[in-house]
Write a protein that holds these residues in place. Structure first.
Motif, short mmCIF file in Angstrom:
data_model
loop_
_atom_site.label_atom_id
_atom_site.label_comp_id
_atom_site.label_asym_id
_atom_site.label_seq_id
_atom_site.Cartn_x
_atom_site.Cartn_y
_atom_site.Cartn_z
N ARG A 257 0.83 -1.22 0.00
CA ARG A 257 0.00 0.00 0.00
C ARG A 257 0.86 1.26 0.00
NH1 ARG A 257 -4.52 0.81 4.30
NH2 ARG A 257 -5.02 2.77 3.28
N SER A 258 1.89 1.25 0.83
CA SER A 258 2.76 2.42 0.87
C SER A 258 3.50 2.59 -0.46
CB SER A 258 3.79 2.29 2.00
OG SER A 258 3.12 2.12 3.21
N ALA A 259 3.86 1.49 -1.07
CA ALA A 259 4.55 1.58 -2.37
C ALA A 259 3.63 2.21 -3.40
CB ALA A 259 5.00 0.19 -2.83
N GLU A 260 2.36 1.83 -3.38
CA GLU A 260 1.38 2.44 -4.30
C GLU A 260 1.35 3.95 -4.08
OE1 GLU A 260 -0.09 1.36 -6.76
OE2 GLU A 260 -0.39 -0.80 -6.56
N ARG A 261 1.33 4.34 -2.81
CA ARG A 261 1.28 5.78 -2.50
C ARG A 261 2.52 6.50 -3.01
NH1 ARG A 261 0.31 5.13 3.06
NH2 ARG A 261 -1.69 4.09 3.15
N LEU A 262 3.67 5.83 -2.90
CA LEU A 262 4.91 6.46 -3.38
C LEU A 262 4.88 6.64 -4.89
CD1 LEU A 262 7.66 4.80 -1.16
CD2 LEU A 262 6.82 7.16 -1.09
N VAL A 289 6.64 -7.24 -5.41
CA VAL A 289 6.67 -7.84 -6.75
C VAL A 289 5.29 -7.72 -7.39
CG1 VAL A 289 6.75 -10.11 -7.89
CG2 VAL A 289 8.62 -9.39 -6.40
N ASN A 290 4.27 -7.94 -6.58
CA ASN A 290 2.90 -7.83 -7.08
C ASN A 290 2.60 -6.42 -7.59
OD1 ASN A 290 0.83 -9.56 -7.50
ND2 ASN A 290 -0.25 -9.06 -5.60
N VAL A 291 3.03 -5.42 -6.83
CA VAL A 291 2.79 -4.02 -7.21
C VAL A 291 3.52 -3.72 -8.53
CG1 VAL A 291 3.23 -1.61 -6.57
CG2 VAL A 291 2.50 -3.26 -4.82
N LEU A 292 4.76 -4.19 -8.63
CA LEU A 292 5.55 -3.91 -9.84
C LEU A 292 4.95 -4.62 -11.06
CD1 LEU A 292 9.16 -4.09 -8.38
CD2 LEU A 292 7.77 -2.08 -8.83
#
Ligand code: GTP
Ligand code: MG
Length: 334
Positions: A257-262, A289-292
């Motif tokens: 979630r934080s990665a999405e926000r970044l 890995v899922n986010v990427l």
């Protein structure tokens, strides 16, 4: 759907067995003549092999116990093998859905008792879209990200590894002119490496430095959001250029979630690569890995500790698979 195979002396016998066990609606999928089992076969005897399918579960047949393995059983063995690979990938921290997708893509013939190496091969193949690999440097490589994530350290590691490995001197540009000491840290690394160094405190200075400094050029930015006016102008200057590659630097300990926000916060900088730092402090990088994968943004470097230059690795498919399966890379492999 339930499948069962029957072997009987005649087609009539086989069809009767199907009707008795699977009912009148059973579907005959195939019939063929085969060598009979047992002594009859040795004497050249033939029999009929029939495969049938039915919607309802099979009734256990106590009269004719069929020694042949049924296809349904074979199917469930394959499912179990997929479950086992899925479980291994989940244990490595991959989210369940992704783990199952990857497990399903594991070669059918190597599913049962799959070893770690073969699972890593599948991972490497399935995750190749988020791996930048050993690509050549762009003329301008920019590193953005929140404060303290390791931007300056990453740049120092890259420059030092290139110097040691190929004798190549990459130029460094500090565009972090707002904090006392921020530029000095980078200047110190440049001095040690004998690299060309420049600093930019304003958007004008920045644009000039991009043109006048040697390439490839590694650009360090302020650890602040590009919504800041000055940073925004700097990113705008970069956005007009085609020779720029921008890396978003994220600690591997960041949640999905934080990665999405970044990604949203640094959208103006248009990052096309991600550097993961602090892998030495992260249990798993599975959720990232899922986010990427969802964003189709490849990983360029892994930061695996504080030591300059050894704790940095270029992300190739095997390196990513190794990390996911908990086999850490030691030493410089940039
Ligand atoms: N454990 C660990 N520490 C790291 C890693 N990369 C960087 N660090 C440490 O993180 C701290 C901050 O690193 P910097 O490179 O200064 O971070 P930055 O993003 O440039 O920070 P700002 O310029 O303040 O935004 C330093 O103490 C680094 O040694 C890593 O991969 N693992
Ligand atoms: Mg810094």
């Amino acid at each position: 759907m339930h499948l069962k195979r029957y072997r009987r002396a005649t087609l009539k016998d086989a069809l009767r067995a199907v009707r008795e066990e699977l009912g009148p609606d059973a579907l005959v999928l195939s019939t063929r003549e085969v060598t009979a089992t047992g002594v009859r076969g040795l004497m050249g005897g033939r029999e009929i092999e029939l495969t049938a399918a039915a919607e309802r579960p099979m009734v256990p047949d106590t009269r004719h116990s069929d020694p042949e393995p049924v296809i349904a059983a074979r199917r469930s063995r394959s499912d179990r093998a997929i479950d086992q690979i899925t479980a291994r990938l989940e244990a490595a921290g991959l989210p369940t859905d992704l783990a199952r997708e990857i497990a399903k893509s594991h070669p059918v013939t190597r599913r049962r008792g799959a070893d770690t190496d073969s699972i890593k091969e599948t991972l490497a193949r399935e995750l190749s879209a988020i791996v930048a690999g050993d690509e050549p440097y762009a003329p301008i490589e920019v590193f953005v990200g929140p404060p303290g994530v390791g931007k300056t350290t990453t740049i120092a590691k890259i420059a030092a590894q290139e110097r040691a490995r190929r004798g190549q001197r990459l130029a460094l540009l500090g565009a972090d002119g707002f904090r006392v000491g921020a530029i000095e840290q980078l200047r110190l690394y440049a001095d040690i490496l004998g690299a060309q160094f420049s600093a930019a405190r304003t958007p004008d200075e920045f644009a000039r430095a991009l043109d006048q400094t040697a390439h490839p050029l590694l650009v360090d930015t302020a650890g602040r959001s590009p919504s800041d006016d000055v940073a925004k102008e700097m990113f705008r200057a970069l956005g007009t250029r085609t020779n720029v590659r921008t890396h978003l630097v994220i600690p591997a300990t960041t949640s999905a979630r934080s990665a999405e926000r970044l990604f949203e916060r640094f959208a103006d900088a248009r990052p096309t690569r991600v550097v993961l730092t602090r892998l030495d402090e992260a249990d798993t990088i599975g959720p990232l890995v899922n986010v990427l994968l969802a964003r189709q943004v490849p990983l360029s470097f892994f930061g695996t500790g504080q030591n300059v230059p050894v704790d940095l690795h270029r992300v190739t498919a095997p390196v990513l698979a190794d990390w996911l399966m908990g086999e850490m890379v030691q030493g410089a492999v940039a």
